[in-house]
Motif scaffolding. Structure first.
Motif, PDB file in Angstrom:
ATOM      1  N   GLY A 127       0.962   6.212   5.828  1.00  0.00           N
ATOM      2  CA  GLY A 127       1.322   7.611   5.665  1.00  0.00           C
ATOM      3  C   GLY A 127       1.422   8.586   4.592  1.00  0.00           C
ATOM      4  O   GLY A 127       1.100   8.389   3.517  1.00  0.00           O
ATOM      5  N   PRO A 128       2.987   9.751   5.382  1.00  0.00           N
ATOM      6  CA  PRO A 128       3.360  10.317   4.262  1.00  0.00           C
ATOM      7  C   PRO A 128       4.020   9.534   3.132  1.00  0.00           C
ATOM      8  O   PRO A 128       4.623  10.183   1.610  1.00  0.00           O
ATOM      9  N   ASP A 129       4.392   8.465   3.186  1.00  0.00           N
ATOM     10  CA  ASP A 129       5.344   7.796   2.222  1.00  0.00           C
ATOM     11  C   ASP A 129       4.761   6.707   1.292  1.00  0.00           C
ATOM     12  O   ASP A 129       3.846   6.220   1.801  1.00  0.00           O
ATOM     13  N   THR A 130       4.751   6.969   0.200  1.00  0.00           N
ATOM     14  CA  THR A 130       4.431   6.627  -1.070  1.00  0.00           C
ATOM     15  C   THR A 130       5.877   5.325  -1.957  1.00  0.00           C
ATOM     16  O   THR A 130       6.306   6.035  -1.775  1.00  0.00           O
ATOM     17  N   GLY A 131       4.732   4.504  -2.887  1.00  0.00           N
ATOM     18  CA  GLY A 131       5.742   3.939  -2.640  1.00  0.00           C
ATOM     19  C   GLY A 131       5.731   1.988  -2.699  1.00  0.00           C
ATOM     20  O   GLY A 131       5.676   1.995  -1.668  1.00  0.00           O
ATOM     21  N   PRO A 132       6.272   1.713  -3.663  1.00  0.00           N
ATOM     22  CA  PRO A 132       6.202  -0.323  -2.972  1.00  0.00           C
ATOM     23  C   PRO A 132       7.663  -0.239  -2.251  1.00  0.00           C
ATOM     24  O   PRO A 132       7.071  -1.877  -1.565  1.00  0.00           O
ATOM     25  N   SER A 133       8.017   0.196  -2.220  1.00  0.00           N
ATOM     26  CA  SER A 133       9.107   0.010  -0.943  1.00  0.00           C
ATOM     27  C   SER A 133       8.701  -0.011   0.617  1.00  0.00           C
ATOM     28  O   SER A 133       9.173   0.046   1.265  1.00  0.00           O
ATOM     29  N   TYR A 134       7.056   0.635   0.185  1.00  0.00           N
ATOM     30  CA  TYR A 134       6.905   0.679   1.669  1.00  0.00           C
ATOM     31  C   TYR A 134       5.364  -0.221   1.572  1.00  0.00           C
ATOM     32  O   TYR A 134       3.901   0.147   2.717  1.00  0.00           O
ATOM     33  N   ARG A 135       5.292  -1.292   0.824  1.00  0.00           N
ATOM     34  CA  ARG A 135       4.141  -2.348   0.712  1.00  0.00           C
ATOM     35  C   ARG A 135       3.668  -2.763   1.723  1.00  0.00           C
ATOM     36  O   ARG A 135       4.642  -2.857   2.721  1.00  0.00           O
ATOM     37  N   SER A 136       2.668  -3.366   1.967  1.00  0.00           N
ATOM     38  CA  SER A 136       2.380  -3.988   3.556  1.00  0.00           C
ATOM     39  C   SER A 136       2.647  -5.656   2.753  1.00  0.00           C
ATOM     40  O   SER A 136       1.880  -6.245   1.847  1.00  0.00           O
ATOM     41  N   ALA A 137       3.803  -5.848   3.642  1.00  0.00           N
ATOM     42  CA  ALA A 137       4.153  -7.643   2.724  1.00  0.00           C
ATOM     43  C   ALA A 137       4.586  -8.907   4.511  1.00  0.00           C
ATOM     44  O   ALA A 137       4.707  -7.631   4.988  1.00  0.00           O
ATOM     45  N   ILE A 138       4.717  -9.827   4.349  1.00  0.00           N
ATOM     46  CA  ILE A 138       4.864 -10.920   4.614  1.00  0.00           C
ATOM     47  C   ILE A 138       5.743 -12.016   4.431  1.00  0.00           C
ATOM     48  O   ILE A 138       5.492 -12.073   3.768  1.00  0.00           O
ATOM     49  N   PHE A 139       6.964 -11.789   4.952  1.00  0.00           N
ATOM     50  CA  PHE A 139       8.366 -12.851   4.221  1.00  0.00           C
ATOM     51  C   PHE A 139       7.640 -13.836   5.119  1.00  0.00           C
ATOM     52  O   PHE A 139       8.602 -13.869   6.660  1.00  0.00           O
ATOM     53  N   PRO A 140       7.199 -14.886   5.688  1.00  0.00           N
ATOM     54  CA  PRO A 140       6.994 -16.463   5.920  1.00  0.00           C
ATOM     55  C   PRO A 140       8.662 -16.647   6.235  1.00  0.00           C
ATOM     56  O   PRO A 140       9.445 -16.973   4.831  1.00  0.00           O
ATOM     57  N   GLN A 141       9.012 -17.017   7.434  1.00  0.00           N
ATOM     58  CA  GLN A 141      10.559 -17.717   7.508  1.00  0.00           C
ATOM     59  C   GLN A 141      10.340 -19.644   7.047  1.00  0.00           C
ATOM     60  O   GLN A 141      11.420 -20.191   7.560  1.00  0.00           O
ATOM     61  N   SER A 142       8.938 -19.706   7.075  1.00  0.00           N
ATOM     62  CA  SER A 142       9.034 -21.434   7.068  1.00  0.00           C
ATOM     63  C   SER A 142       7.261 -21.301   6.181  1.00  0.00           C
ATOM     64  O   SER A 142       6.514 -20.756   6.411  1.00  0.00           O
ATOM     65  N   ALA A 143       6.902 -23.250   6.304  1.00  0.00           N
ATOM     66  CA  ALA A 143       6.042 -22.851   5.513  1.00  0.00           C
ATOM     67  C   ALA A 143       5.397 -22.966   6.819  1.00  0.00           C
ATOM     68  O   ALA A 143       3.559 -22.421   6.281  1.00  0.00           O
ATOM     69  N   GLN A 144       4.945 -23.849   8.241  1.00  0.00           N
ATOM     70  CA  GLN A 144       3.306 -23.220   9.056  1.00  0.00           C
ATOM     71  C   GLN A 144       3.055 -21.773   9.016  1.00  0.00           C
ATOM     72  O   GLN A 144       2.261 -21.206   9.030  1.00  0.00           O
TER      73      GLN A 144
END
Length: 215
Positions: A127-144
């Motif tokens: 939306g209106p927010d730009t920069g790497p802090s607004y990236r799309s990322a998943i931080f998995p908490q397990s191998a599964q």
């Protein structure tokens, strides 16, 4: 300019011009691979734009017991709003979910994440927010979780659900809670211009697109 000020000015300007943010749930298939049900509560961490909207959507998912807005992917020393806003710390604005896998699966949370919580085809912006802090990322908490997330990204890519490639990354790193004034921001500030313009439509779209999953 501080995002709190810049986004509010933008939203107020757009609102004054009669322009509204249209949101709807993207119809995407359920995950073919999912984390098996297990007793006890589990944790999931997602990043995708401003954490206010992510928090507001996931707080309304049945089976999600708690949502915390925060910063993921950087160090504790710079895990604060002023530092993260410089876009130099490596953090992403993110949310940590505590959920009951007996009530909602990790795959279902991913479906909400990709279909309505954010746009996974936008690189370093939402939306209106730009920069790497607004990236799309998943931080998995397990191998599964990592395997399921990777498989789902591949599944959605093969199905060509989105008109552009998915840019969501799978990352590792610690999560640090954001300042108290960021927590439950949607519910505590329902008239904030940013909330009205960008996040209320997301919540409405979630309720419309996932009626059996919404609280």
């Amino acid at each position: 300019m501080n995002k709190l000020i810049a986004a509010a000015v933008l939203a107020a300007t757009l609102s004054a011009c009669g322009i509204a943010q249209a949101e709807r749930a993207v119809p995407i298939p359920a995950a073919k691979l999912d984390v098996p049900k297990a007793p006890g509560l589990q944790t999931a961490i997602f990043a995708g734009g401003c954490f206010w909207g992510l928090e507001a959507v996931f707080e309304r998912v049945k089976g999600v017991k708690a949502v915390t807005a925060g910063y993921a992917g950087g160090t504790r020393a710079t895990a604060n709003y002023d530092a993260v806003s410089t876009e130099q710390t490596g953090h992403a604005e993110a949310v940590k979910l505590v959920y009951d896998p007996q009530q909602v699966s990790y795959g279902t949370l991913l479906r909400v994440y990709f279909s309505i919580a954010h746009n996974p085809t936008e690189l370093n912006r939402q939306g209106p927010d730009t920069g790497p802090s607004y990236r799309s990322a998943i931080f998995p908490q397990s191998a599964q979780q990592k395997a399921v997330a990777a498989a789902y990204i591949a599944q959605l890519g093969q199905a060509r659900v989105f008109p552009k490639p998915i840019v969501t990354r799978l990352e590792s790193g610690a999560f640090f809670p954001a300042e108290a004034y960021h927590q439950n921001f949607f519910d505590r500030n329902p008239r904030h211009p940013y909330i009205v313009m960008w996040d209320k439509p997301k919540v409405a779209a979630f309720k419309a697109g996932f009626p059996t999953l919404a609280r």
